[in-house]
Motif scaffolding. Structure first.
Motif, PDB file in Angstrom:
ATOM      1  N   LEU A  61       0.826  -1.187   0.000  1.00  0.00           N
ATOM      2  CA  LEU A  61       0.000   0.000   0.000  1.00  0.00           C
ATOM      3  C   LEU A  61       0.866   1.244   0.000  1.00  0.00           C
ATOM      4  CD1 LEU A  61      -1.344   0.577   3.583  1.00  0.00           C
ATOM      5  CD2 LEU A  61       0.175  -1.272   3.019  1.00  0.00           C
ATOM      6  N   GLY A  62       0.245   2.345  -0.324  1.00  0.00           N
ATOM      7  CA  GLY A  62       0.964   3.606  -0.313  1.00  0.00           C
ATOM      8  C   GLY A  62      -0.008   4.770  -0.276  1.00  0.00           C
ATOM      9  N   MET A  63       0.467   5.857   0.287  1.00  0.00           N
ATOM     10  CA  MET A  63      -0.298   7.097   0.327  1.00  0.00           C
ATOM     11  C   MET A  63       0.349   8.109  -0.592  1.00  0.00           C
ATOM     12  SD  MET A  63      -1.145   7.516   4.430  1.00  0.00           S
ATOM     13  CE  MET A  63      -1.111   9.277   4.282  1.00  0.00           C
ATOM     14  N   HIS A  64      -0.456   9.016  -1.114  1.00  0.00           N
ATOM     15  CA  HIS A  64       0.060  10.094  -1.954  1.00  0.00           C
ATOM     16  C   HIS A  64       1.178  10.812  -1.197  1.00  0.00           C
ATOM     17  CE1 HIS A  64       0.326  13.729  -4.300  1.00  0.00           C
ATOM     18  NE2 HIS A  64      -0.461  13.167  -5.232  1.00  0.00           N
ATOM     19  N   PRO A  65       2.296  11.111  -1.854  1.00  0.00           N
ATOM     20  CA  PRO A  65       3.435  11.750  -1.166  1.00  0.00           C
ATOM     21  C   PRO A  65       3.078  13.051  -0.444  1.00  0.00           C
ATOM     22  CG  PRO A  65       4.055  11.111  -3.392  1.00  0.00           C
ATOM     23  CD  PRO A  65       2.583  10.853  -3.262  1.00  0.00           C
ATOM     24  N   ASN A  66       2.120  13.808  -0.968  1.00  0.00           N
ATOM     25  CA  ASN A  66       1.735  15.066  -0.317  1.00  0.00           C
ATOM     26  C   ASN A  66       0.967  14.853   0.976  1.00  0.00           C
ATOM     27  OD1 ASN A  66       2.890  16.390  -2.487  1.00  0.00           O
ATOM     28  ND2 ASN A  66       0.944  16.783  -3.505  1.00  0.00           N
ATOM     29  N   LEU A  67       0.551  13.616   1.248  1.00  0.00           N
ATOM     30  CA  LEU A  67      -0.251  13.328   2.428  1.00  0.00           C
ATOM     31  C   LEU A  67       0.520  12.608   3.524  1.00  0.00           C
ATOM     32  CD1 LEU A  67      -3.465  12.174   0.523  1.00  0.00           C
ATOM     33  CD2 LEU A  67      -3.021  14.414   1.563  1.00  0.00           C
ATOM     34  N   THR A  68       1.733  12.147   3.218  1.00  0.00           N
ATOM     35  CA  THR A  68       2.507  11.409   4.213  1.00  0.00           C
ATOM     36  C   THR A  68       3.072  12.357   5.268  1.00  0.00           C
ATOM     37  OG1 THR A  68       4.531  11.529   2.894  1.00  0.00           O
ATOM     38  CG2 THR A  68       3.119   9.598   2.554  1.00  0.00           C
ATOM     39  N   GLY A  69       3.303  11.790   6.455  1.00  0.00           N
ATOM     40  CA  GLY A  69       3.897  12.567   7.545  1.00  0.00           C
ATOM     41  C   GLY A  69       2.948  13.565   8.180  1.00  0.00           C
ATOM     42  N   LYS A  70       1.643  13.416   7.932  1.00  0.00           N
ATOM     43  CA  LYS A  70       0.660  14.379   8.463  1.00  0.00           C
ATOM     44  C   LYS A  70      -0.315  13.731   9.436  1.00  0.00           C
ATOM     45  CE  LYS A  70       1.149  17.157   4.433  1.00  0.00           C
ATOM     46  NZ  LYS A  70       0.743  18.282   3.723  1.00  0.00           N
ATOM     47  N   GLY A  71       0.005  12.530   9.912  1.00  0.00           N
ATOM     48  CA  GLY A  71      -0.865  11.862  10.870  1.00  0.00           C
ATOM     49  C   GLY A  71      -2.083  11.184  10.250  1.00  0.00           C
ATOM     50  N   LEU A  72      -2.062  10.951   8.945  1.00  0.00           N
ATOM     51  CA  LEU A  72      -3.203  10.340   8.262  1.00  0.00           C
ATOM     52  C   LEU A  72      -3.053   8.827   8.081  1.00  0.00           C
ATOM     53  CD1 LEU A  72      -3.602  13.073   5.496  1.00  0.00           C
ATOM     54  CD2 LEU A  72      -4.966  12.810   7.587  1.00  0.00           C
ATOM     55  N   GLY A  73      -1.875   8.300   8.359  1.00  0.00           N
ATOM     56  CA  GLY A  73      -1.589   6.890   8.101  1.00  0.00           C
ATOM     57  C   GLY A  73      -2.458   5.932   8.883  1.00  0.00           C
ATOM     58  N   ARG A  74      -2.723   6.261  10.149  1.00  0.00           N
ATOM     59  CA  ARG A  74      -3.523   5.348  10.975  1.00  0.00           C
ATOM     60  C   ARG A  74      -4.940   5.211  10.409  1.00  0.00           C
ATOM     61  NH1 ARG A  74      -3.057   3.765  16.792  1.00  0.00           N
ATOM     62  NH2 ARG A  74      -4.981   2.623  17.154  1.00  0.00           N
ATOM     63  N   ALA A  75      -5.583   6.314  10.064  1.00  0.00           N
ATOM     64  CA  ALA A  75      -6.934   6.250   9.502  1.00  0.00           C
ATOM     65  C   ALA A  75      -6.926   5.495   8.167  1.00  0.00           C
ATOM     66  CB  ALA A  75      -7.503   7.653   9.326  1.00  0.00           C
ATOM     67  N   PHE A  76      -5.900   5.715   7.361  1.00  0.00           N
ATOM     68  CA  PHE A  76      -5.756   5.006   6.088  1.00  0.00           C
ATOM     69  C   PHE A  76      -5.660   3.500   6.342  1.00  0.00           C
ATOM     70  CE2 PHE A  76      -2.671   3.688   2.614  1.00  0.00           C
ATOM     71  CZ  PHE A  76      -3.589   3.714   1.581  1.00  0.00           C
ATOM     72  N   MET A  77      -4.842   3.107   7.294  1.00  0.00           N
ATOM     73  CA  MET A  77      -4.683   1.683   7.605  1.00  0.00           C
ATOM     74  C   MET A  77      -5.959   1.094   8.177  1.00  0.00           C
ATOM     75  SD  MET A  77      -1.902   0.489   6.551  1.00  0.00           S
ATOM     76  CE  MET A  77      -2.182  -1.119   7.268  1.00  0.00           C
ATOM     77  N   GLU A  78      -6.621   1.815   9.067  1.00  0.00           N
ATOM     78  CA  GLU A  78      -7.862   1.305   9.649  1.00  0.00           C
ATOM     79  C   GLU A  78      -8.920   1.092   8.579  1.00  0.00           C
ATOM     80  OE1 GLU A  78      -8.501   4.226  12.712  1.00  0.00           O
ATOM     81  OE2 GLU A  78      -7.361   3.064  14.192  1.00  0.00           O
ATOM     82  N   ALA A  79      -9.023   2.013   7.623  1.00  0.00           N
ATOM     83  CA  ALA A  79      -9.992   1.858   6.533  1.00  0.00           C
ATOM     84  C   ALA A  79      -9.634   0.651   5.658  1.00  0.00           C
ATOM     85  CB  ALA A  79     -10.046   3.140   5.697  1.00  0.00           C
ATOM     86  N   ASN A  80      -8.356   0.487   5.354  1.00  0.00           N
ATOM     87  CA  ASN A  80      -7.925  -0.663   4.550  1.00  0.00           C
ATOM     88  C   ASN A  80      -8.207  -1.972   5.280  1.00  0.00           C
ATOM     89  OD1 ASN A  80      -6.891   0.545   2.166  1.00  0.00           O
ATOM     90  ND2 ASN A  80      -5.080   1.195   3.278  1.00  0.00           N
ATOM     91  N   LEU A  81      -7.911  -2.022   6.577  1.00  0.00           N
ATOM     92  CA  LEU A  81      -8.155  -3.239   7.350  1.00  0.00           C
ATOM     93  C   LEU A  81      -9.647  -3.561   7.414  1.00  0.00           C
ATOM     94  CD1 LEU A  81      -5.570  -2.791  10.239  1.00  0.00           C
ATOM     95  CD2 LEU A  81      -5.526  -4.550   8.451  1.00  0.00           C
TER      96      LEU A  81
END
Length: 150
Positions: free
Chosen positions: A72-92
């Protein structure tokens, strides 16, 4: 996923160092696999939020039956902004619905402490460490697993 979106990700998503390790153009084999639909696995999705491309999720069942391996991956402009956990929870949540109870595995570069914290924060555990040739060198990785429970 569509081939157009796959090419947009593969050609245009550029991460700052040291995360440029994850640029699709850093490894010709990974690039080819990502942009060719015939190489896509069981899961190959674009993730959008409010119509904007946010990230991607891909996955395949492991031949040995140990579960589903995801990338998986997030758009580079969105990384490092605390959005990873919500992204992972939605994927899971999506994966639990699609393949309930299936253990989910992923591999992460050992230097990527930011991603490792995110994965551990949503319930992934470290399984093993290994080295792998990629991106023109040999790198340390951590295999992690999530048991697939709610």
């Amino acid at each position: 996923m569509t081939t157009g979106v796959a090419r947009e990700i593969a050609d245009n998503w550029k991460y700052p160092p040291p995360y440029d390790f994850y640029d699709m153009t850093a490894d010709p084999e990974d690039y080819a696999e990502f942009v060719m639909p015939e190489s896509w696995h069981k899961v190959c999705l674009q993730v959008r939020v409010d119509g904007q491309l946010f990230g991607f999720l891909s996955g395949r069942f492991l031949a040995d039956g140990r579960g589903l391996e995801i990338g998986l991956g997030m758009h580079p402009n969105l990384t490092g902004k605390g959005l990873g956990r919500a992204f992972m929870e939605a994927n899971l949540a999506w994966l639990r619905e699609d393949s309930p109870g299936t253990p989910i595995r992923l591999n992460v570069a050992a230097f990527n402490a930011r991603a490792i914290r995110t994965y551990e924060g949503v319930g992934f555990c470290r399984v093993r460490t290994f080295t792998q040739a990629t991106n023109g060198g040999t790198f340390d990785f951590i295999e992690m697993e999530h048991e697939g429970h709610p």
